[in-house]
Design an enzyme around this catalytic site. Structure first.
Site, PDB file in Angstrom:
ATOM      1  N   ALA A 101     107.070 -97.298  32.849  1.00 49.32           N
ATOM      2  CA  ALA A 101     106.894 -97.986  34.140  1.00 49.32           C
ATOM      3  C   ALA A 101     105.446 -97.857  34.580  1.00 49.32           C
ATOM      4  CB  ALA A 101     107.785 -97.358  35.217  1.00 49.32           C
ATOM      5  N   GLU A 119     112.409 -93.332  45.248  1.00 48.47           N
ATOM      6  CA  GLU A 119     111.606 -94.292  46.019  1.00 48.47           C
ATOM      7  C   GLU A 119     112.465 -95.483  46.470  1.00 48.47           C
ATOM      8  OE1 GLU A 119     108.179 -95.110  47.150  1.00 48.47           O
ATOM      9  OE2 GLU A 119     108.440 -92.966  47.271  1.00 48.47           O
ATOM     10  N   TYR A 123     106.567-100.813  44.107  1.00 46.87           N
ATOM     11  CA  TYR A 123     107.175 -99.956  43.077  1.00 46.87           C
ATOM     12  C   TYR A 123     108.662 -99.731  43.370  1.00 46.87           C
ATOM     13  CZ  TYR A 123     108.439 -95.672  40.600  1.00 46.87           C
ATOM     14  OH  TYR A 123     109.094 -94.735  39.834  1.00 46.87           O
ATOM     15  N   ARG A 159     102.073 -83.194  34.728  1.00 40.93           N
ATOM     16  CA  ARG A 159     102.033 -84.307  35.678  1.00 40.93           C
ATOM     17  C   ARG A 159     100.631 -84.915  35.714  1.00 40.93           C
ATOM     18  NH1 ARG A 159     104.861 -88.266  38.273  1.00 40.93           N
ATOM     19  NH2 ARG A 159     105.784 -87.562  40.232  1.00 40.93           N
ATOM     20  N   HIS A 203     109.764 -85.242  40.440  1.00 39.85           N
ATOM     21  CA  HIS A 203     109.840 -84.109  39.505  1.00 39.85           C
ATOM     22  C   HIS A 203     108.466 -83.940  38.865  1.00 39.85           C
ATOM     23  CE1 HIS A 203     111.450 -87.805  37.839  1.00 39.85           C
ATOM     24  NE2 HIS A 203     110.967 -87.448  36.656  1.00 39.85           N
ATOM     25  N   SER A 259     114.740 -94.248  40.693  1.00 38.88           N
ATOM     26  CA  SER A 259     113.868 -93.361  41.465  1.00 38.88           C
ATOM     27  C   SER A 259     114.318 -93.227  42.918  1.00 38.88           C
ATOM     28  CB  SER A 259     112.452 -93.951  41.429  1.00 38.88           C
ATOM     29  OG  SER A 259     111.667 -93.414  42.451  1.00 38.88           O
ATOM     30  N   ASP A 310     107.729 -86.939  31.472  1.00 37.53           N
ATOM     31  CA  ASP A 310     109.163 -86.951  31.152  1.00 37.53           C
ATOM     32  C   ASP A 310     109.383 -87.261  29.677  1.00 37.53           C
ATOM     33  OD1 ASP A 310     109.225 -86.675  33.864  1.00 37.53           O
ATOM     34  OD2 ASP A 310     110.613 -88.322  34.245  1.00 37.53           O
TER      35      ASP A 310
HETATM   36  O1  F7E Z   1     103.163 -88.801  46.612  1.00 41.15           O
HETATM   37  C1  F7E Z   1     101.692 -88.045  49.949  1.00 41.15           C
HETATM   38  C2  F7E Z   1     102.052 -89.477  49.643  1.00 41.15           C
HETATM   39  O2  F7E Z   1     102.071 -89.877  44.643  1.00 41.15           O
HETATM   40  C3  F7E Z   1     104.013 -87.929  47.303  1.00 41.15           C
HETATM   41  C4  F7E Z   1     106.364 -90.955  41.470  1.00 41.15           C
HETATM   42  O3  F7E Z   1     106.678 -90.174  40.344  1.00 41.15           O
HETATM   43  O4  F7E Z   1     107.973 -89.812  42.799  1.00 41.15           O
HETATM   44  C5  F7E Z   1     106.610 -90.185  42.748  1.00 41.15           C
HETATM   45  O5  F7E Z   1     106.265 -90.995  43.851  1.00 41.15           O
HETATM   46  C6  F7E Z   1     103.702 -87.937  48.775  1.00 41.15           C
HETATM   47  C7  F7E Z   1     103.554 -89.342  49.404  1.00 41.15           C
HETATM   48  O6  F7E Z   1     104.585 -89.336  44.608  1.00 41.15           O
HETATM   49  C8  F7E Z   1      98.238 -87.566  48.985  1.00 41.15           C
HETATM   50  O7  F7E Z   1     101.728 -90.332  50.738  1.00 41.15           O
HETATM   51  C9  F7E Z   1      99.453 -87.174  50.721  1.00 41.15           C
HETATM   52  O8  F7E Z   1     104.238 -89.353  50.623  1.00 41.15           O
HETATM   53  O9  F7E Z   1     102.975 -87.531  44.403  1.00 41.15           O
HETATM   54  P1  F7E Z   1     103.118 -88.883  44.996  1.00 41.15           P
HETATM   55  P2  F7E Z   1     105.588 -90.445  45.197  1.00 41.15           P
HETATM   56  O10 F7E Z   1     104.888 -91.577  45.815  1.00 41.15           O
HETATM   57  O11 F7E Z   1     106.609 -89.734  46.013  1.00 41.15           O
HETATM   58  C10 F7E Z   1     108.921 -90.877  42.773  1.00 41.15           C
HETATM   59  C11 F7E Z   1     110.292 -90.272  42.711  1.00 41.15           C
HETATM   60  C12 F7E Z   1     108.635 -91.865  41.703  1.00 41.15           C
HETATM   61  O12 F7E Z   1     109.548 -92.479  41.175  1.00 41.15           O
HETATM   62  C13 F7E Z   1     107.217 -92.216  41.439  1.00 41.15           C
HETATM   63  O13 F7E Z   1     107.036 -92.837  40.181  1.00 41.15           O
HETATM   64  O14 F7E Z   1     102.436 -87.295  48.990  1.00 41.15           O
HETATM   65  N1  F7E Z   1     100.263 -87.746  49.786  1.00 41.15           N
HETATM   66  N2  F7E Z   1      98.218 -87.065  50.254  1.00 41.15           N
HETATM   67  C14 F7E Z   1      99.538 -87.996  48.696  1.00 41.15           C
HETATM   68  N3  F7E Z   1      99.890 -88.524  47.510  1.00 41.15           N
HETATM   69  C15 F7E Z   1      98.924 -88.652  46.564  1.00 41.15           C
HETATM   70  N4  F7E Z   1      99.263 -89.171  45.365  1.00 41.15           N
HETATM   71  N5  F7E Z   1      97.626 -88.270  46.811  1.00 41.15           N
HETATM   72  C16 F7E Z   1      97.230 -87.729  48.004  1.00 41.15           C
HETATM   73  O15 F7E Z   1      96.062 -87.377  48.213  1.00 41.15           O
END
Ligand code: F7E
Length: 327
Positions: free
Chosen positions: A80, A129, A151, A186, A181, A127, A13
């Site tokens: 953050a 979240e 978080y 990323r 986003h 967020s 960002d």
């Molecule tokens: O996970 C699932 C995981 O780590 C998305 C950050 O930018 O957006 C982000 O947070 C989903 C979750 O993003 C894997 O369990 C499955 O349900 O890409 P993520 P996040 O946690 O949604 C918000 C808006 C923010 O503010 C945060 O800073 O995907 N998932 N399998 C996985 N996630 C990851 N990372 N890796 C996996 O293998």
């Protein structure tokens, strides 16, 4: 020439916002932390017009010093500890940076601004979240917050502190509740980039498997380049406020995989997926879908890239990158 200070300049960002502000004729300063930060080179390469200042969200006097040098009209707080899974492992650090860091930057602006705390416009990166165990579908500005991770809890603190400084001191402080986003910039720890990089590597025969966590989680994924435009528009409003920024579409991680493999021309995608408990979270956010109608009406903002377009952009970028690296 308007002046802006961005914390979190090294993230996707920060880079997109810098490009936008430089295009709009701003003098842009970026706060970078640590000694000899390896990401300084990335910023210098990608957005050479940005001037870097050292400082840390956990160090109030460094923020005051940065404000004195940059003399900004606008401050964007994008800094953050942002990886949700990591926030359980380092909950106190996440709180210090992602929650108390917001208080520090608000306080620094208030102290720096003297008699007129509204003269510097402030953007807080809140967020989706914060919605966690969602209490409305879709989620909007008035939806009750129910965070599910350290978080998320830290972001709720930053969100309400931003509102509190607006209401207590009349600061022009806005909070953007941004849903996920993504972009080719990323970080590889986030699911979209992990998938685009993994699929590209499988396509080029560099690996065979991708190990994932929960495939049923649903997210509202948009393009980071669109979302920084909403941040900027918030600070151009006569009054500060809070806005949901989202596409209004939701997709599961499984759909993300299907789409990414389809873009790469691979049909039997399930054969390439393993699952591992270590990628599951202690508490999951099952469903996110945002209602950005307020941003649309007040800011005139709407996304330009849909889910399919986003996944295509990311997979193609990683295919190109890996292909070039092989030559
Ligand atoms: O996970 C699932 C995981 O780590 C998305 C950050 O930018 O957006 C982000 O947070 C989903 C979750 O993003 C894997 O369990 C499955 O349900 O890409 P993520 P996040 O946690 O949604 C918000 C808006 C923010 O503010 C945060 O800073 O995907 N998932 N399998 C996985 N996630 C990851 N990372 N890796 C996996 O293998």
């Amino acid at each position: 020439m308007p002046r802006a200070l961005i914390t979190g300049i090294t993230g996707q960002d920060g880079l997109y916002l810098s490009e936008l502000l430089l295009r709009e004729g701003y003098e842009v300063y970026g706060l970078i932390r640590g000694q000899n930060n390896p990401k300084a080179d990335l910023v210098a390469r990608e957005v050479p017009g940005v001037q870097l200042l050292t400082g840390d969200l956990t160090d109030l006097s460094s923020l005051l010093r940065a404000l004195r040098v940059a003399q900004p009209d606008e401050v964007y707080n994008l800094g953050a500890v942002s990886f949700v899974a990591y926030s359980w492992e380092q909950a106190a650090l996440t709180t210090e940076v992602t929650a108390t860091g917001v208080l520090n930057i608000l306080e620094a602006i208030r102290l720096h601004s003297g008699d007129d705390p509204s003269r510097i416009r402030f953007y807080q990166a809140s967020s989706s979240e914060m919605f966690g165990k969602v209490q409305d579908v879709p989620q909007r500005e008035s939806t009750l917050l129910w965070p599910r991770s350290p978080y998320g809890v830290a972001k709720v603190y930053g969100h309400y502190m931003t509102i509190n400084y607006r209401e207590s001191y009349g600061m022009h402080a806005s909070s953007g509740i941004l849903f996920n986003h993504e972009s080719p910039r990323r970080g590889p720890e986030f699911v979209t980039r992990k998938v685009s990089m993994g699929v590209a590597a499988i396509k080029l025969g560099l690996r065979d498997k991708l190990t994932m966590g929960n495939l049923d989680a649903r997210r509202d994924w948009g393009f980071a380049g669109d979302y920084v435009e909403a941040m900027w528009r918030m600070l151009q409003q006569p009054t500060a406020s809070d806005f949901v920024v989202a596409t209004g579409e939701t997709h599961s991680v499984r759909e993300l995989l299907e789409c990414a493999f389809r873009v790469a021309g691979i049909d039997d995608w399930e054969q390439h997926i393993d699952q591992d408990k270590s990628f599951f979270r202690p508490a999951e956010v099952d469903l996110l879908i945002g209602d950005a109608s307020r941003a649309r009406t007040v800011l005139g903002w709407k996304p330009s890239v849909d889910f399919e377009g986003l996944v295509t952009m990311m997979v193609e970028a990683d295919l190109r990158r890996l292909h070039d690296a092989q030559r």
